[in-house]
Design a protein around this motif. Structure first.
Motif, PDB file in Angstrom:
ATOM      1  N   UNK A 137     -12.835  -6.517 -10.501  1.00  0.00           N
ATOM      2  CA  UNK A 137     -12.323  -5.397 -11.296  1.00  0.00           C
ATOM      3  C   UNK A 137     -13.425  -4.758 -12.110  1.00  0.00           C
ATOM      4  N   UNK A 138     -13.328  -3.459 -12.262  1.00  0.00           N
ATOM      5  CA  UNK A 138     -14.230  -2.742 -13.173  1.00  0.00           C
ATOM      6  C   UNK A 138     -13.441  -2.453 -14.440  1.00  0.00           C
ATOM      7  N   UNK A 166     -18.529  -0.278 -17.413  1.00  0.00           N
ATOM      8  CA  UNK A 166     -17.578  -1.369 -17.265  1.00  0.00           C
ATOM      9  C   UNK A 166     -18.270  -2.718 -17.372  1.00  0.00           C
ATOM     10  N   UNK A 192      -5.278  -7.914  -9.131  1.00  0.00           N
ATOM     11  CA  UNK A 192      -5.152  -6.634  -8.438  1.00  0.00           C
ATOM     12  C   UNK A 192      -5.404  -6.862  -6.956  1.00  0.00           C
ATOM     13  N   UNK A 193      -5.001  -7.985  -6.459  1.00  0.00           N
ATOM     14  CA  UNK A 193      -5.478  -8.399  -5.147  1.00  0.00           C
ATOM     15  C   UNK A 193      -4.470  -9.276  -4.428  1.00  0.00           C
ATOM     16  N   UNK A 210      -9.183  -0.282  -3.486  1.00  0.00           N
ATOM     17  CA  UNK A 210     -10.618  -0.439  -3.234  1.00  0.00           C
ATOM     18  C   UNK A 210     -10.931  -1.495  -2.170  1.00  0.00           C
ATOM     19  N   UNK A 211     -10.177  -2.572  -2.146  1.00  0.00           N
ATOM     20  CA  UNK A 211     -10.506  -3.668  -1.212  1.00  0.00           C
ATOM     21  C   UNK A 211      -9.439  -3.898  -0.143  1.00  0.00           C
ATOM     22  N   UNK A 212      -8.185  -3.562  -0.462  1.00  0.00           N
ATOM     23  CA  UNK A 212      -7.112  -3.870   0.480  1.00  0.00           C
ATOM     24  C   UNK A 212      -6.925  -2.780   1.534  1.00  0.00           C
ATOM     25  N   UNK A 213      -7.365  -1.575   1.203  1.00  0.00           N
ATOM     26  CA  UNK A 213      -7.207  -0.459   2.115  1.00  0.00           C
ATOM     27  C   UNK A 213      -8.609  -0.053   2.545  1.00  0.00           C
ATOM     28  N   UNK A 264     -21.341   2.303  -7.012  1.00  0.00           N
ATOM     29  CA  UNK A 264     -20.367   1.211  -7.043  1.00  0.00           C
ATOM     30  C   UNK A 264     -20.360   0.468  -5.711  1.00  0.00           C
ATOM     31  N   UNK A 293     -13.851   6.902 -10.209  1.00  0.00           N
ATOM     32  CA  UNK A 293     -14.213   5.510 -10.478  1.00  0.00           C
ATOM     33  C   UNK A 293     -13.290   5.014 -11.583  1.00  0.00           C
ATOM     34  N   UNK A 294     -13.305   3.708 -11.842  1.00  0.00           N
ATOM     35  CA  UNK A 294     -12.280   3.112 -12.699  1.00  0.00           C
ATOM     36  C   UNK A 294     -12.180   3.766 -14.073  1.00  0.00           C
ATOM     37  N   UNK A 341     -10.738 -11.306  -6.783  1.00  0.00           N
ATOM     38  CA  UNK A 341     -10.173 -10.216  -7.573  1.00  0.00           C
ATOM     39  C   UNK A 341     -11.313  -9.608  -8.385  1.00  0.00           C
ATOM     40  N   UNK A 385     -13.041  -9.154  -0.467  1.00  0.00           N
ATOM     41  CA  UNK A 385     -11.700  -9.199   0.105  1.00  0.00           C
ATOM     42  C   UNK A 385     -10.975 -10.515  -0.215  1.00  0.00           C
TER      43      UNK A 385
END
Lengths: 336, 718
Positions: free
Chosen positions: A151-152, A169, B333-334, B217-220, A131, B40-41, A149, A146
């Motif tokens: 998403x999987x 996914x 989600x962001x 996953x991206x913010x932290x 991933x 994973x998701x 958005x 960053x």
């Protein structure tokens, strides 16, 4: 906004076309590298392919060439389907033109094509950081996770004709599916051990996003000081003519004959223990079926039977392929 | 009894020699336990079930191991499953173990010395034979060794508990990845096993447990250390950008959706399944507002809504008149400085999706709805039953037959039925199956069909489920009935009736729908409809008992539907003659009357009286019965009074149509009936008197049977 940024950078780039080599390596190249990180120079369709190729080369993939037979997806390429069978490791990336006759819209729909491109990455065994590798590839083509958005979203894959399925996914970029991500569990009815990780980028989708266009026909394929060629320049006529062929003029009687012929040939070749040509017959039968389907020549009940006929062949080929590789002692096994 | 005490004493003594251990088991320290699997998701529709199952299974195993705790809690996000057990015992309680030695009869010789068996047993226990005690049960007496097994600590127990639990999770499609041998729902990247501040060291799914996890996953970025389980949620909120609790996340989304809608002066349509799904697709939900070209609003809004919900997991907005507006809500989600990019991206996809819907809509309109009926020939309904076209043709005939009985316009009914399935062949319904009926409605109107026809097409799929709304128009109901009867007869007719949990054609739901519809249509007779449907199928049906089978099936569904939620008791249901099921509205009216009757003070006594009468009459079966009561033979005053009362009530209830009122009136018979049984001897020696009294009682019972067999209200054990 997106559009402007890319365009602005494109101009900058044009002023010094073959820049970096002439400058002293140290500062200029570092600056360029930093610049590339922020504003990568993916402005054309062909740049996108190049960027993905060079990224995956760095990850140890061999760059393969497209299969010269009509297929519905990059998975059908023997470099994915057959290589997913058995214990031999394999890492490959390639562009695969795909044909899906029923998806044709005579070039009238900005998002649907009966012929389009996938960028296929096949990693066997699937690395634990697959991933992360994938997300880095997005960075490499100028998509900063960053800012967006990403998403999987669960979307398990199944190919009824190949007797294959996997868990995975669709990857969403701001709500748009840009990649199909699959952990193969079975191929040709055989358990995948080890598991293959497959990444399939929808090149047109990704490019449309990067170029900020709403129609794939507006995508810029090539652009430099002298040339500007769009996707439409290359493929609009193809979409129109092929849609007419697929939906109106394909000779169904002949196609039915072809289907039977490919099926018979495939069985014959299996008897002769020749899995690779037998597999080509599976692919030809599969495409013939797709053409018949587009012509509505197969009734709903019969449809299932045809799919089953192809699957039966695919399974037999898969088993035979495994056996022949086994006899050879799985030569690439030590190549992990 | 005494022996048991002996054992207890022995144990106490034994325990007393190890004061420290005893203390540890009475003052068992407690602490929180945390398990987290970083993955994973995960599949959003399975997520909550899995987390719940994980918690339940761990709780069950803790209990089996004699470990107590205060409470349990689960967490689930797209990338993690976690269970937090509050105040869990540190060690199992010590257990007393009794090891059985030789029977007492063979334990000592005549001189009272221990036998070889006894000495051997003591040796095998590693103790002196004097330490053995006597143990007695119903089955005999033995020498026994009773000792205390020290409880194991959670550090020893939990690894196995968790490993076993993970193996047993109800994962729909377990997967493998890489070269790993383990299977799980998705690849796992880290395992947290924490008791208090200590890591429970073990290997789970090939990973060494620790106290480290990752946030968003991206913010932290990097690893987060969890110092103790109680910090789990707060660490994520502080620096992980994760709301770990599903319910909280759902609430946050719902609030944000409502807030955004309010800002737009609109209402948001919140489909509960979609809300659940987006809750499980986000760790740090942020609702954003997108816009689409108002020109799309020309497309029927149901199609736009389906497209938004299913393809894009977005939430539609409607104005106060329930009309769709050209804004929609995105659950991202962001948190992004460039949230405009996220909105624009979503808008672009939405545009493409709605264009697709518009394209299908225009394509569908390129020919009138009636022309799609021919296409139904291409779709098989059920192999032996022919195509959907044949179904449409049957439906037309059956609906016309119904219309005749109901006195509604035949042509209109037939037309609606013939067109009812046509929209299944349109592209939009192909894309969004849930639009069946709805698109038929729009296309019918656009094709210039009668609005009544269009309405009926839309409504004939109603009710969608047991408590869902019914069609509102008479033709809608009629068509809905015909459709369900055709399916029930057809599928039962080729012997594919539902069994166990298998009901692929949704016949149970269809039967409940049919019951609810027929309840509203008192003019219709189920038996006649079933027979007509059988006739229309002709030789296609192979099951010759189909009429009875379907009728029984509907009766059983009716029983389930009326009694499963305690609306009616099973006794009340059984008091109505099964044959009445052919007139469903009537059946329901009787049932409701019996329920009301059951609440009357007279009901109990009258029900037992009826039961008594039923018994008496049963015994007389076979003996030539005299049906007519001869007033001249009535001797006792109580029987005379009852006879008068019966005649009076018979006349009264013949003028009443309402079953409840009938039973209320009959309830007044309690006094004379009680009086009769108190003072009159029915089975008297005098056969003519006896026969006359039986005839009187038969008459009484017949009065009640006109509504229901209220003797059934008495349960057998009262």
């Amino acid at each position: 906004m997106e559009k402007k940024k890319i365009a602005a950078f494109a101009q900058k780039n044009e002023t010094s076309p073959s820049g970096s080599k002439r400058h002293p390596i140290s500062r200029a190249s570092r600056r360029e590298r930093e610049m590339t990180k922020k504003h990568p120079s993916i402005k054309t369709f062909q740049d996108l392919i190049l960027a993905l190729q060079s990224y995956w080369i760095k990850q140890g993939c061999l760059i393969a060439q497209p299969l010269d037979i009509e297929v519905g997806a990059g998975t059908f390429h023997p470099f994915t389907f057959l290589r997913a069978i058995g214990p031999e490791p394999w890492k490959a990336a390639y562009v695969q033109p795909c044909r899906r006759p029923t998806d044709g819209r005579y070039g009238e729909n900005p998002n649907r094509l009966q012929h389009y491109y996938q960028f296929q990455v096949m990693l066997k065994p699937s690395p634990d950081n697959i991933q992360a590798l994938y997300l880095d590839s997005l960075q490499a083509i100028g998509i900063d996770p960053k800012e967006h958005d990403i998403r999987f979203v669960e979307d398990n894959w199944e190919s009824p004709t190949l007797g294959a399925w996997g868990i995975g996914w669709e990857v969403w970029l701001n709500g748009m599916e840009i990649t199909q991500f699959t952990y193969f569990q079975q191929a040709g009815g055989l358990e995948c051990r080890p598991v293959t990780g497959e990444l399939t980028y929808g090149l047109e989708r990704v490019a449309m996003y990067l170029q900020g266009v709403d129609s794939c026909f507006d995508l810029i394929w090539q652009e430099d000081a002298q040339h500007k060629i769009t996707y439409g320049d290359i493929f609009l006529q193809n979409e129109q003519e092929m849609s007419a062929y697929n939906f109106e003029w394909a000779d169904t009687a002949l196609l039915f004959e072809h289907f039977t012929h490919h099926e018979t040939q495939c069985r014959f070749l299996i008897e002769k223990a020749l899995p690779l040509p037998a597999y080509e017959m599976v692919l030809k039968a599969s495409h013939t079926f797709n053409l018949l389907d587009a012509r509505h020549a197969i009734s709903v009940t019969e449809r299932q039977r045809y799919i089953l006929r192809v699957r039966t062949l695919a399974k037999a080929v898969a088993e035979l392929y495994y056996q022949t590789r086994e006899k050879m002692g799985f030569p690439l096994k030590a190549n992990g | 009894m005494k022996k048991q005490n002996d054992i207890k004493n022995k144990i106490n003594r034994h325990a007393a020699t190890h004061p420290r251990e005893s203390q540890s088991s009475t003052l068992n320290p407690k602490n929180d336990f945390l398990l987290e699997l970083l993955t994973e998701e995960l599949p959003p529709k399975e997520l909550t079930t899995l987390a719940h199952a994980l918690m339940n299974a761990i709780e069950k195993k803790l209990k089996e191991n004699g470990l107590t705790y205060q409470s349990a809690q689960y967490f689930a996000t797209p990338r993690r499953l976690a269970v937090l057990i509050h105040q869990l015992d540190a060690v199992q309680p010590d257990r007393q173990i009794e090891r059985r030695g030789p029977p007492l009869s063979r334990a000592f010789d005549e001189a009272g010395n221990p036998t070889q068996a006894t000495l051997g047993f003591a040796q095998s226990c590693g103790i002196q034979h004097t330490e053995l005690i006597k143990s007695q049960t119903d089955k005999g007496a033995w020498l026994a060794y009773v000792y205390c097994e020290k409880g194991k600590s959670v550090f020893e127990l939990l690894p196995t508990i968790v490993q076993e639990t993970i193996q047993q999770l109800p994962i729909r499609k377990p997967m493998r990845w890489g070269s790993h041998t383990d299977t799980f729902v998705r690849p796992v990247h880290a395992v947290v096993m924490l008791y208090g501040k200590k890591v429970i060291s073990c290997e789970i799914l090939g990973l060494q447990s620790a106290n480290k996890t990752q946030g968003h996953r991206f913010l932290s970025s990097g690893w987060l250390t969890i110092k103790q389980p109680s910090e789990y949620e707060s660490i994520f909120k502080k620096s992980g950008f994760v709301i770990a609790d599903c319910d909280e996340r759902k609430k946050v989304i719902h609030q944000q959706l409502a807030h955004a809608a309010k800002k737009m002066g609109a209402d948001v349509i919140v489909d509960p399944d979609l809300l659940e799904e987006v809750t499980n697709l986000t760790e740090w939900p942020i609702v954003l507002i997108g816009t689409f070209d108002a020109a799309f609003l020309e497309i029927p809004q149901e199609a736009l809504i389906s497209s938004m919900q299913h393809h894009q997991r977005c939430f539609p907005l409607v104005d106060p008149h329930k009309k769709l507006i050209n804004q929609f809500l995105i659950v991202s989600n962001m948190v992004s400085k460039e949230s405009q990019k996220i909105i624009q991206g979503n808008e672009r996809v939405m545009r493409a999706r709605l264009s697709d819907a518009g394209y299908f809509y225009r394509q569908d309109l390129s020919k009138p709805l009636i022309q799609y009926v021919d296409d139904l020939n291409r779709v098989v309904f059920q192999a032996p039953l022919g195509t959907l076209y044949e179904k449409a043709a049957r439906l037309a005939k059956l609906t016309a037959f119904l219309a005749q009985q109901l006195g509604i316009n035949l042509q209109v009914a037939e037309r609606a039925a013939f067109l009812a399935k046509a929209d299944l062949m349109t592209q939009l319904v192909g894309e969004f199956p849930e639009l069946q009926g709805i698109m038929g409605y729009y296309y019918a109107l656009k094709s210039g069909e009668n609005p009544t026809v269009a309405e009926a097409i839309k409504e004939h799929y109603l009710p969608h489920y047991a408590d869902a709304p019914l069609p509102t128009t008479e033709l809608g109901k009629t068509l809905a009935i015909a459709d369900r009867i055709d399916s029930l007869i057809g599928i039962f007719g080729i012997n594919k009736k539902p069994s166990g949990d298998k009901d692929p054609f949704g016949l149970r739901r269809a039967a409940i729908g049919l019951i609810r519809l027929l309840k509203e249509m008192p003019l219709l007779n189920l038996d006649i409809l079933l027979r007509k449907s059988i006739e229309l199928y002709g030789p296609k049906l192979t099951q010759h008992t189909v009429e009875n089978d379907v009728s029984d099936f509907i009766y059983e569904r009716l029983k389930y539907w009326t009694t499963s939620n305690n609306e009616y008791t099973i006794e009340q249901f059984l008091s109505i003659d099964k044959k009445q099921v052919h007139a469903l509205a009537d059946f329901m009216a009787r049932l409701s009357a019996v329920r009301t009757f059951s609440t009357l003070p007279e009901s109990k006594s009258l029900a037992s009286a009826n039961k008594r009468v039923a018994h008496l009459l049963e015994k007389q079966e076979g003996i030539a019965a005299i049906d007519a009561v001869d007033p001249a033979l009535l001797k006792e005053s109580a029987e005379k009074t009852l006879w008068q009362a019966i005649i009076k009530k018979e006349a009264e209830i013949n003028t009443i149509t309402d079953y409840t009122d009938k039973l209320k009136t009959l309830a007044e018979l309690k006094e004379p009936v009680d009086q009769f049984f108190d003072t009159v001897m029915v089975m008297t020696e005098d056969s003519s008197l006896r026969q006359n009294r039986l005839a009187l009682l038969k008459k009484l019972r017949a009065l009640f049977l006109k509504v229901a067999d209220i003797s059934r209200l008495i349960t057998t054990n009262t």
